[in-house]
Design an enzyme around this catalytic site. Sequence first.
Site, PDB file in Angstrom:
ATOM      1  N   TYR A 145      28.157 -24.310  24.882  1.00  0.00           N
ATOM      2  CA  TYR A 145      29.322 -23.546  25.323  1.00  0.00           C
ATOM      3  C   TYR A 145      29.300 -23.492  26.842  1.00  0.00           C
ATOM      4  O   TYR A 145      28.491 -22.779  27.444  1.00  0.00           O
ATOM      5  CB  TYR A 145      29.282 -22.154  24.710  1.00  0.00           C
ATOM      6  CG  TYR A 145      30.511 -21.302  24.946  1.00  0.00           C
ATOM      7  CD1 TYR A 145      31.673 -21.808  25.508  1.00  0.00           C
ATOM      8  CD2 TYR A 145      30.506 -19.951  24.582  1.00  0.00           C
ATOM      9  CE1 TYR A 145      32.790 -21.022  25.705  1.00  0.00           C
ATOM     10  CE2 TYR A 145      31.614 -19.147  24.768  1.00  0.00           C
ATOM     11  CZ  TYR A 145      32.750 -19.685  25.332  1.00  0.00           C
ATOM     12  OH  TYR A 145      33.857 -18.891  25.536  1.00  0.00           O
ATOM     13  N   LYS A 173      31.788 -26.865  23.415  1.00  0.00           N
ATOM     14  CA  LYS A 173      32.974 -26.014  23.506  1.00  0.00           C
ATOM     15  C   LYS A 173      33.260 -25.849  24.988  1.00  0.00           C
ATOM     16  O   LYS A 173      32.458 -25.256  25.719  1.00  0.00           O
ATOM     17  CB  LYS A 173      32.742 -24.652  22.854  1.00  0.00           C
ATOM     18  CG  LYS A 173      33.925 -23.694  23.031  1.00  0.00           C
ATOM     19  CD  LYS A 173      33.603 -22.289  22.528  1.00  0.00           C
ATOM     20  CE  LYS A 173      34.760 -21.342  22.827  1.00  0.00           C
ATOM     21  NZ  LYS A 173      34.458 -19.938  22.457  1.00  0.00           N
TER      22      LYS A 173
END
Length: 310
Positions: A145, A173
């Site tokens: 992330y 992500k």
Amino acid sequence: MTVCPTASPGRPFGRVLTAMVTPFDEDGKLDLKLAQELATYLVDSVGNDGLVVNGTTGESPTTSDHEKQQLLRAVVEAVGDRATVVAGVGTNNTEHSVELARAAEHAGAHGLLVVTPYYSRPPQEGLFQHFWTVADATELPVMLYDIPPRSIVPIQVDTLKRLAEHPRILAVKDSKHDLLAGSEVLASTDLAYYSGEDPLNLPWLSVGAVGFVSVIGHVVGDRLRKMLDAYEAGDITGAREVHNGLLPVYRSMNFVGGVIFSKTALRLCGYETGQPRLPLPAATEEQVRLITSDLWDAGLVLVNPDAAQR
């Protein structure tokens, strides 16, 4: 390595995932029954094929490790046979992140979301060792992330290339807003990219993203799937029409923030999930009016428009 139930070639975590809010009762305590009902709604009625549990939108900074495990078990029990359940386990403490990753594996998670360590601002070598260590800790696939607006430090392209060599680090992500950097990584690695910034979902598809980890998917997951389907069928105009129709939703989410937006929007749509925990406050009257107006402008049916005033 564990394979996620909605994985397909090039999509290790599925297509449309929502970073699920954590429901609390009137006393601010974790509501597991409601969590299961919400997870079922998001998967069976809204079109998500995956959920991220214990992410930032799930208020992970203010839930205990025990609550995280309880919530994860409840969601896996509710939808884990037909949706990918990804556990947010990243912290700014590598040892703690490893503990959370192992607990998530034990609780039945299909994958891990590991955010860049925040506040301590580690150098790139620190990021590399942190992510590699967490990925080594379990047999679960890992989604990195990358969100420098919250963590300050971005994951640089060269670091992502090195991390792509780990057999269980499969995806990113991206909330870095840097399509050039993402394009470089996509062109030189097998990492799958998931847009982590809803207003950029369509632009990310244009450079090779395979899906979304969404906030607005709480109420418009079906439209995100429609946009993705249209784009991949070559109907770019249709995908853009869906994107344009979501502009009011993007606007209010960006104005009030993901947690407050999601809990208010769900309440307006008839799903009570409680108020956020401090330091996140309940929505103000102005914010409720804005979200109500924007959801109406986007064509959503508000089955309980007065409930958001509570």
